[in-house]
Design a protein around this motif. Structure first.
Motif, PDB file in Angstrom:
ATOM      1  N   ALA A 154     -19.482  63.769 -23.075  1.00  0.00           N
ATOM      2  CA  ALA A 154     -19.843  64.966 -24.279  1.00  0.00           C
ATOM      3  C   ALA A 154     -20.136  66.168 -23.484  1.00  0.00           C
ATOM      4  CB  ALA A 154     -21.123  64.541 -25.169  1.00  0.00           C
ATOM      5  N   CYS A 155     -20.946  66.266 -22.339  1.00  0.00           N
ATOM      6  CA  CYS A 155     -21.384  67.589 -22.066  1.00  0.00           C
ATOM      7  C   CYS A 155     -21.109  67.573 -20.699  1.00  0.00           C
ATOM      8  CB  CYS A 155     -22.771  67.589 -22.267  1.00  0.00           C
ATOM      9  SG  CYS A 155     -23.917  66.391 -21.071  1.00  0.00           S
ATOM     10  N   CYS A 186     -27.974  65.667 -23.793  1.00  0.00           N
ATOM     11  CA  CYS A 186     -27.331  66.237 -24.908  1.00  0.00           C
ATOM     12  C   CYS A 186     -27.318  65.911 -26.167  1.00  0.00           C
ATOM     13  CB  CYS A 186     -25.648  66.659 -24.393  1.00  0.00           C
ATOM     14  SG  CYS A 186     -24.635  64.897 -24.574  1.00  0.00           S
ATOM     15  N   ARG A 224     -22.787  65.958 -18.029  1.00  0.00           N
ATOM     16  CA  ARG A 224     -23.927  65.697 -16.938  1.00  0.00           C
ATOM     17  C   ARG A 224     -23.547  64.348 -16.453  1.00  0.00           C
ATOM     18  NH1 ARG A 224     -26.898  68.068 -21.171  1.00  0.00           N
ATOM     19  NH2 ARG A 224     -28.612  69.169 -20.533  1.00  0.00           N
ATOM     20  N   CYS A 226     -27.872  60.494 -23.596  1.00  0.00           N
ATOM     21  CA  CYS A 226     -27.999  61.763 -22.756  1.00  0.00           C
ATOM     22  C   CYS A 226     -28.938  62.932 -23.226  1.00  0.00           C
ATOM     23  CB  CYS A 226     -26.485  62.137 -22.572  1.00  0.00           C
ATOM     24  SG  CYS A 226     -26.234  63.825 -21.399  1.00  0.00           S
ATOM     25  N   CYS A 260     -21.359  61.972 -18.469  1.00  0.00           N
ATOM     26  CA  CYS A 260     -21.173  61.916 -20.075  1.00  0.00           C
ATOM     27  C   CYS A 260     -19.890  62.804 -20.488  1.00  0.00           C
ATOM     28  CB  CYS A 260     -22.458  62.672 -20.328  1.00  0.00           C
ATOM     29  SG  CYS A 260     -22.283  63.111 -21.975  1.00  0.00           S
TER      30      CYS A 260
HETATM   31 ZN   LIG Z   1     -24.239  64.549 -22.336  1.00  0.00          ZN
END
Ligand SMILES: [Zn+2]
Length: 169
Positions: free
Chosen positions: A25-26, A41, A28, A39, A23
């Motif tokens: 964004a985060c 997140c 993971r 996700c 991901c």
């Molecule tokens: Zn994420």
């Protein structure tokens, strides 16, 4: 026994391709059903060319996205640097005194009033004090003036004749 209608569960369509990726964004590692998902997140994610990218502006449909399967948690943040020790008390490990402590001792031993320059010379010569300052006499002078101004009668020092100090009796 009426089975649940075969209404296709889109999560499990035969042709579903799962894409695993990180991901954006985060961090993971997630596995996206059908190349898209959400996700943990909260980001809507979509796989492009096998990479899991973040949908920057979460589209309205995002919340309808299938949950991406979390494969691994986001990488741990860099450990915080060890906290700085609480500012050490003014005791010095090298056994050196603070300038004012040394000044008080020198004045006590002198038994007479001294000017800052003489005091500093004695403080340094006796090893009571060390300084890298370029104008230690001015530093000590100012510090004694400050202590007298702040503590008044409780100060260890008294002003004596011009530019000189003595210890409080
Ligand atoms: Zn994420």
């Amino acid at each position: 026994m009426a089975k649940q209608s075969k209404k296709q569960d889109k999560k499990v369509t035969k042709n579903a391709k799962k894409v695993r990726g990180t991901c954006r964004a985060c961090g993971r590692v997630v596995e996206l059903p059908n190349h898209k998902g959400r996700c943990e997140c909260g980001q809507g994610l979509i796989a492009r060319g096998g990479r899991v990218v973040r949908i920057k502006e979460t589209p309205h449909g995002c919340l309808e996205m299938d949950a991406a399967k979390t494969i691994s948690e986001p990488p741990a943040k860099a450990p915080e640097k060890a906290k700085k020790p609480v500012k050490a008390k003014r005791e010095r490990k090298d056994g050196k005194m603070s300038g004012l402590d040394a000044a008080a001792q020198v004045l006590t031993e002198a038994g007479e009033s001294l000017d800052a320059k003489t005091m500093v010379e004695r403080m340094l010569a006796s090893g009571l004090w060390e300084t890298k300052g370029k104008t230690p006499a001015a530093t000590i002078y100012a510090a004694m003036i400050r202590e007298i101004a702040k503590k008044g009668d409780a100060s260890r020092f008294r002003k004596a004749e011009r530019g000189k100090f003595t210890v409080a009796k």
